[in-house]
Design a protein around this motif. Sequence first.
Motif, short mmCIF file in Angstrom:
data_model
loop_
_atom_site.label_atom_id
_atom_site.label_comp_id
_atom_site.label_asym_id
_atom_site.label_seq_id
_atom_site.Cartn_x
_atom_site.Cartn_y
_atom_site.Cartn_z
N THR A 1 0.84 -1.20 0.00
CA THR A 1 0.00 0.00 0.00
C THR A 1 0.87 1.25 0.00
OG1 THR A 1 -1.67 -1.19 1.28
CG2 THR A 1 -1.87 1.20 1.19
N TRP A 2 0.55 2.19 -0.90
CA TRP A 2 1.28 3.46 -1.01
C TRP A 2 0.40 4.58 -0.45
CZ3 TRP A 2 6.19 3.27 -3.24
CH2 TRP A 2 6.50 2.09 -3.94
N THR A 3 0.98 5.45 0.38
CA THR A 3 0.21 6.54 0.97
C THR A 3 0.97 7.86 0.88
OG1 THR A 3 1.11 6.05 3.17
CG2 THR A 3 -1.00 5.05 2.61
N VAL A 4 0.21 8.94 0.83
CA VAL A 4 0.74 10.30 0.93
C VAL A 4 -0.09 11.01 1.99
CG1 VAL A 4 1.07 12.52 -0.22
CG2 VAL A 4 1.51 10.39 -1.47
N GLY A 5 0.56 11.45 3.06
CA GLY A 5 -0.17 12.12 4.13
C GLY A 5 -1.23 11.25 4.75
#
Length: 582
Positions: free
Chosen positions: A322-326
């Motif tokens: 899983t990739w997340t930003v903020g």
Amino acid sequence: MGTVVLGAAALVPAPAHAAEPQVVPVQVTGDPSERFNLVILGDGYTDADMPEFRAHIAEHLNDLWTIEPFKSYRSYFNVYAVETPSADSGVSCDPELSSARKDTPLSMAFWSGCLEDGIQRLLVMDEGAAERYADLVPGTSESNRQILALANSDTYGGAGGTYATASGGNAMSALIAPHELGHSLGGLQDEYDYYYRGVPGGTYEGTEPESAHHTLLTEREMLAQKKKWWRWLGEPSESGGVIGRYEGGLYSGTGVWRPSRHSLMKTLGYYFDQVARERMTQRISAKVDLIQEHAPADAVVGGDRVLWVETPHPVDHRLSITWTVGGRVVGRGPDLDLAKLKRKGTYTVKVTVTDPTEFVRDPAIRGSAALTQTRTWTVDGRKKTPQDGVRPRFTGSTPTDRPVGAEAIVYAETTHPARKAPKVRWELDGRAVRGGERDIDLARFRLREGTHRLVARVGSDRLAWTIDAERPTATVELSAAGRRGGPAAGHVFDGPFHMRLTGADDRPGVVVTEFRVDGDGWFNYFGWPTDSDAPWLFTENGTVIDGLTYGKLGKGRHTVEYRAIDSAGNIGEPRTFTVTLR
């Protein structure tokens, strides 16, 4: 077995003769630095005995790969054999303390190393010699390998500790190895209620054991305090019966309790129960980084770059990426194309790789580095990434030199151009099919029985696998004395009777057969404890061999199921017969 491997000082003198050893790759799924490496040594095998050593390895591995979690995490392992021809055939003090002392590379010996007060079944070796031979396998070290030493012997025995030992040719020898790996790799303890066979253990007098699968607590106390195996209580046990509280273990007959009636740490032939399996899953996973390679993260990257990670690939399930930003999810899978985010300015991207295996319920284990890992990148949306000229091609994959099972997940890793993620194209039996970015789950195709062909392409590169979707079969032979009763009675016997199981498959390789009685745990059919070629013997009170009882079957009607497992991991349909013992 016990959990002690003695040093060379307790053994027979080191041999003067040492033939040239040879490293033989048996299963290679990746670079040794990125895998857990099982190094199998042989002792007491002369040049003429080497074909037997190779056969023993095949038998041990086929049994090992049928047992969870080794089965699901087979792809985490490289396996190497180190062939060390011996001056003498066999090992020391086998089977009696007075038996010959042998000149062998590892100085393996029964009786705790030929000691007057030793334990006959405790098979020990010269650890220093074992380490020197294991060091011959390039890329392996104490931190990323497990040594398993097989003795050229038909006598039951083994040991666990830092390393594991087992008899190579005993009828039950292939089951000794996973038990001893439970000790040396998993840190599991014996669930025996005795220390010396035939001599019942006394009462446990210690405090609450550190062992994850032994306790003094009641079920109610485990639930109230949320300790030990409280999360598994009441579940049907993988080794038969129900996860609960069964008295005996740690060599004591009373005063301490274990989770199952008979798991692999108590009775060879059954599987690990869920409690032991969870610990083994943790220990195996901890030997392999979940993020094995990744896009460079030591400098700010441009907003048009493709970020990527490479992970190991369990045989039966996918890892979660899983990739997340903020804190907001912006992508899933092994690649993230930053250009598609269309973000300006500077920001941080985080990837989290988690193993969602159902074998683990403890959040502390799930959240540990063994099953969850993260990486971060700082991204400047204004920065441009130059083309790097990297050509799409394959860099690693599920091994193509052996058939894969009909429900396996097959993977293919590729190069990583900076600004475009290569797309792997999949074909099944000549027809284009949809797969993952770098893997494909064969189970979703529900393949018909037979042989199939899987092809992966990227750029001009091509990989191909044979899919073995033919299930193995098992046939049963019962004593001729048995006669057929009515539909309810099945086979009727007025006394002891034999059962022989024979596995068959459409391909070469060892076929493992199993049976279970009245819905209990599946039990590995290895012939008879004293002779692998002899059939299993059922009697009303069982047969006592070396202090243990085998084949006990009370009077009345019983249902026996049996099945086969092939070298590709396919499990045949169980068959059933009923028997009445009068």
